[in-house]
Design a protein around this motif. Structure first.
Motif, mmCIF file in Angstrom:
data_model
loop_
_atom_site.group_PDB
_atom_site.id
_atom_site.type_symbol
_atom_site.label_atom_id
_atom_site.label_comp_id
_atom_site.label_asym_id
_atom_site.label_seq_id
_atom_site.Cartn_x
_atom_site.Cartn_y
_atom_site.Cartn_z
ATOM 1 N N GLY A 57 0.791 -1.224 0.000
ATOM 2 C CA GLY A 57 0.000 0.000 0.000
ATOM 3 C C GLY A 57 0.822 1.271 0.000
ATOM 4 O O GLY A 57 0.280 2.371 0.069
ATOM 5 N N ARG A 58 2.146 1.132 -0.088
ATOM 6 C CA ARG A 58 3.033 2.297 -0.032
ATOM 7 C C ARG A 58 3.973 2.350 -1.234
ATOM 8 O O ARG A 58 5.195 2.383 -1.100
ATOM 9 N N GLY A 59 3.400 2.340 -2.413
ATOM 10 C CA GLY A 59 4.171 2.550 -3.640
ATOM 11 C C GLY A 59 5.324 1.594 -3.817
ATOM 12 O O GLY A 59 5.148 0.373 -3.847
ATOM 13 N N ASP A 60 6.521 2.135 -3.895
ATOM 14 C CA ASP A 60 7.711 1.344 -4.188
ATOM 15 C C ASP A 60 8.103 0.384 -3.066
ATOM 16 O O ASP A 60 8.954 -0.477 -3.265
ATOM 17 N N ASP A 61 7.473 0.503 -1.917
ATOM 18 C CA ASP A 61 7.766 -0.420 -0.820
ATOM 19 C C ASP A 61 7.372 -1.857 -1.173
ATOM 20 O O ASP A 61 7.757 -2.796 -0.507
ATOM 21 N N VAL A 62 6.642 -2.043 -2.246
ATOM 22 C CA VAL A 62 6.209 -3.365 -2.702
ATOM 23 C C VAL A 62 7.325 -4.126 -3.443
ATOM 24 O O VAL A 62 7.165 -5.296 -3.770
ATOM 25 N N LEU A 63 8.457 -3.503 -3.681
ATOM 26 C CA LEU A 63 9.511 -4.112 -4.498
ATOM 27 C C LEU A 63 9.951 -5.491 -4.014
ATOM 28 O O LEU A 63 10.145 -6.401 -4.820
ATOM 29 N N GLY A 64 10.115 -5.685 -2.730
ATOM 30 C CA GLY A 64 10.529 -6.991 -2.200
ATOM 31 C C GLY A 64 9.513 -8.076 -2.508
ATOM 32 O O GLY A 64 9.869 -9.198 -2.886
ATOM 33 N N LEU A 65 8.240 -7.746 -2.355
ATOM 34 C CA LEU A 65 7.175 -8.712 -2.634
ATOM 35 C C LEU A 65 7.138 -9.064 -4.120
ATOM 36 O O LEU A 65 6.984 -10.230 -4.491
ATOM 37 N N LEU A 66 7.263 -8.055 -4.977
ATOM 38 C CA LEU A 66 7.220 -8.296 -6.421
ATOM 39 C C LEU A 66 8.407 -9.107 -6.906
ATOM 40 O O LEU A 66 8.277 -9.932 -7.812
ATOM 41 N N CYS A 67 9.571 -8.889 -6.317
ATOM 42 C CA CYS A 67 10.758 -9.649 -6.700
ATOM 43 C C CYS A 67 10.533 -11.139 -6.454
ATOM 44 O O CYS A 67 10.833 -11.975 -7.306
ATOM 45 N N VAL A 68 9.992 -11.462 -5.301
ATOM 46 C CA VAL A 68 9.713 -12.865 -4.962
ATOM 47 C C VAL A 68 8.669 -13.440 -5.910
ATOM 48 O O VAL A 68 8.782 -14.567 -6.383
ATOM 49 N N GLU A 69 7.664 -12.649 -6.215
ATOM 50 C CA GLU A 69 6.575 -13.102 -7.086
ATOM 51 C C GLU A 69 7.037 -13.370 -8.516
ATOM 52 O O GLU A 69 6.562 -14.289 -9.164
ATOM 53 N N LYS A 70 8.005 -12.579 -8.998
ATOM 54 C CA LYS A 70 8.369 -12.632 -10.412
ATOM 55 C C LYS A 70 9.636 -13.411 -10.737
ATOM 56 O O LYS A 70 9.932 -13.633 -11.905
ATOM 57 N N THR A 71 10.397 -13.847 -9.744
ATOM 58 C CA THR A 71 11.633 -14.569 -10.043
ATOM 59 C C THR A 71 11.322 -15.935 -10.650
ATOM 60 O O THR A 71 10.405 -16.622 -10.207
ATOM 61 N N VAL A 72 12.094 -16.314 -11.652
ATOM 62 C CA VAL A 72 11.911 -17.647 -12.246
ATOM 63 C C VAL A 72 12.448 -18.735 -11.320
ATOM 64 O O VAL A 72 12.152 -19.910 -11.501
#
Length: 151
Positions: free
Chosen positions: A13-28
């Motif tokens: 909910g805080r913009g770029d603070d989501v980067l860690g979550l997205l990295c885990v979600e998108k790594t092959v």
């Protein structure tokens, strides 16, 4: 075969603070049988159980002060001010692991991805999205064909 845990944390909910979550979600790497992926809004003492049985851990977080596009560094168990808090730093979580299990914590790294906008309700910025893409490529290349995962 060695086991790798990728643990991303941040506030979606805080913009770029989501980067860690997205990295885990998108790594092959999440497709590899000996790679575990976890995510949460913050590191808690309860996450010490996620480290059990792992040979290596990568903690992934957004950072407003690191150099672009990201910084990848080794971290060690260390008691710090977060040790008594409800949210821990990765180093403090490793320290708690050593206290609980009476053995060395797994080898650990911190991937800090440069973010810019962290206000409540912000969306992921374009610059942070580009940094995320580069960080994911780095992790995937570093580990996909690595002896760490397949020896």
């Amino acid at each position: 075969m060695k086991r790798l845990l990728i643990f991303g944390y941040g506030n979606p909910g805080r913009g770029d603070d989501v980067l860690g979550l997205l990295c885990v979600e998108k790594t092959v790497l999440s497709e590899c049988e000996n790679v575990s992926c976890r995510s949460d809004m913050q590191l808690l003492v309860e996450h010490v159980t996620d480290l059990q049985g792992q040979d290596e851990v990568i903690f992934v977080d957004a950072d407003v002060s690191c150099t672009e596009p990201f910084v990848f560094s080794t971290i060690c168990a260390q008691k710090d001010d977060s040790y008594t808090s409800h949210a821990l730093t990765p180093a403090a979580l490793l320290y708690v692991y050593q206290l609980v299990y009476q053995r060395d914590a797994p080898a650990a790294f911190l991937l800090r991805i440069r973010g810019y906008n962290f206000a409540l309700g912000d969306r992921l910025s374009e610059k942070a999205a580009k940094n995320l893409e580069l960080a994911i490529r780095f992790i995937d290349r570093r580990y996909k064909h690595s002896r760490v995962l397949f020896d």
